[in-house]
Design an enzyme around this catalytic site. Structure first.
Site, mmCIF file in Angstrom:
data_model
loop_
_atom_site.group_PDB
_atom_site.id
_atom_site.type_symbol
_atom_site.label_atom_id
_atom_site.label_comp_id
_atom_site.label_asym_id
_atom_site.label_seq_id
_atom_site.Cartn_x
_atom_site.Cartn_y
_atom_site.Cartn_z
ATOM 1 N N LEU A 177 1.400 -1.260 -0.283
ATOM 2 C CA LEU A 177 -0.187 0.111 -0.006
ATOM 3 C C LEU A 177 0.997 1.243 0.420
ATOM 4 O O LEU A 177 1.791 0.953 0.033
ATOM 5 C CB LEU A 177 -1.186 0.242 1.114
ATOM 6 C CG LEU A 177 -1.606 -1.064 0.928
ATOM 7 C CD1 LEU A 177 -3.092 -1.260 2.658
ATOM 8 C CD2 LEU A 177 -2.683 -1.616 0.248
ATOM 9 N N THR A 228 6.419 0.585 2.408
ATOM 10 C CA THR A 228 6.908 1.158 2.952
ATOM 11 C C THR A 228 6.361 2.232 4.323
ATOM 12 O O THR A 228 5.906 3.094 3.920
ATOM 13 C CB THR A 228 8.407 1.721 2.136
ATOM 14 O OG1 THR A 228 8.934 0.946 1.566
ATOM 15 C CG2 THR A 228 9.298 2.647 3.214
ATOM 16 N N LYS A 263 14.911 -0.733 5.534
ATOM 17 C CA LYS A 263 14.662 -0.038 4.000
ATOM 18 C C LYS A 263 14.689 0.981 4.155
ATOM 19 O O LYS A 263 14.876 1.571 3.180
ATOM 20 C CB LYS A 263 13.094 -0.970 3.963
ATOM 21 C CG LYS A 263 12.348 -0.167 3.496
ATOM 22 C CD LYS A 263 12.503 -0.053 1.335
ATOM 23 C CE LYS A 263 12.100 -0.113 0.325
ATOM 24 N NZ LYS A 263 10.548 0.286 -0.021
#
Length: 297
Positions: free
Chosen positions: A69, A100, A175
């Protein structure tokens, strides 16, 4: 850990669609999927996805649901909204967020889900859309060890490096920092290219020579040679506004940990100027246009 016999996928956008395609074709398990746009659902149905008209329909069939998303706001809404996973019930016992997202909000979502009896892992991805198509993503996972072990076979259909980074939120930390370094590297490459050209050196030659020395990097060979040198900044690639979102998450993490990330802040400032100059949807190395003076900030 409960049995995993069926899967679900919510969010079939730029990265979600090819990721789900690999899951459908390689997992050996039935996959139900849904998205606000019918087009990717229809394309994936031709590959074996079972189309679902709602989150509730996914939840009625799937043991594990994967999310891809735009931001943590959508993740929260899909999990806890009136039409979301918790409200829908069904057979879901594990949720894997491949978006993320903000670290603290991710951890808060995991705690709320645990109170409702759901297991949770964050599993954001790195590398480009082609890697999502090829199933060669790098996937960074935060969650309990048994959850990681249970979902790793499914994640391995989408990526070639599946790394357990620690407890919930750790995948997001890795990340976010990965992307921060990527954007800062492209910023440096864009400045080097602009300086080199104005000093009379061919850009392609400059980056070719740099690739043979200690300045070599993945981003030099990809964003540098394939985008910056030919000045190709398509809207179908990773847009400037997405980069702004991700590096802003890194700067928020820096603030929370008491680190002065001044270099990252300067890259965010350049990305904001790039967006404001009309390149919000263009591939973010379009910052070269401002650095080179082709466009006024």
């Amino acid at each position: 850990m409960n049995k995993i016999e069926t899967l679900g996928f919510i969010g079939l956008g730029v990265m979600g669609e090819p990721m789900c395609s690999n899951l459908v074709r390689k997992s050996g398990l039935p996959v139900w999927g849904t998205d606000l746009s019918p087009a990717p659902v229809e394309r994936l149905a031709a590959e074996g996805l079972t189309p679902a008209s709602s989150i509730a329909e996914v939840c009625a069939h799937a043991d594990v649901v994967f999310l891809s998303l735009p931001s943590v706001r959508q993740v929260e809404d899909v999990c806890f909204g009136p039409q979301g996973i918790v409200a829908s019930g069904g057979r879901v016992h594990t949720i894997v967020d491949m978006s993320t997202s903000d670290v603290e909000q991710t951890r808060a979502i995991a705690r709320r889900l645990a109170d409702k009896g759901y297991r949770f892992a964050d599993a954001p991805v790195a590398r480009l859309r082609q890697a999502a198509r090829d199933g060669t993503l790098s996937i960074m996972v935060g969650g309990e060890a048994d959850v990681f072990d249970a979902v790793k076979p499914m994640l391995s259909t989408m990526g070639t490096e599946i790394t357990h980074c620690g407890p919930v939120g750790a995948g997001q930390v890795v990340k976010i920092l990965n992307n921060m370094v990527v954007f800062m590297t492209v910023h440096a490459l864009a400045e080097a290219l602009a300086i080199g050209r104005k000093a009379g050196v061919d850009g392609a030659l400059l980056f070719d020579v740099m690739s043979k020395g200690s300045a070599d990097s993945f981003m030099l060979r990809n964003a540098g040679m394939k985008s910056l040198v030919p000045e190709s900044f398509p809207e179908s690639a990773f847009p400037t506004d997405y980069a702004i979102k991700d590096i802003s998450l890194a700067l928020e993490l820096a603030r929370q940990t008491g680190i002065d990330a001044g270099s990252a802040q300067r890259t965010l400032d350049m990305l904001n100027k790039t967006s404001a100059a009309g390149f919000a949807r263009a591939y973010y190395p379009a910052m070269l246009k401002l650095i080179d003076g082709d466009v006024e900030a």
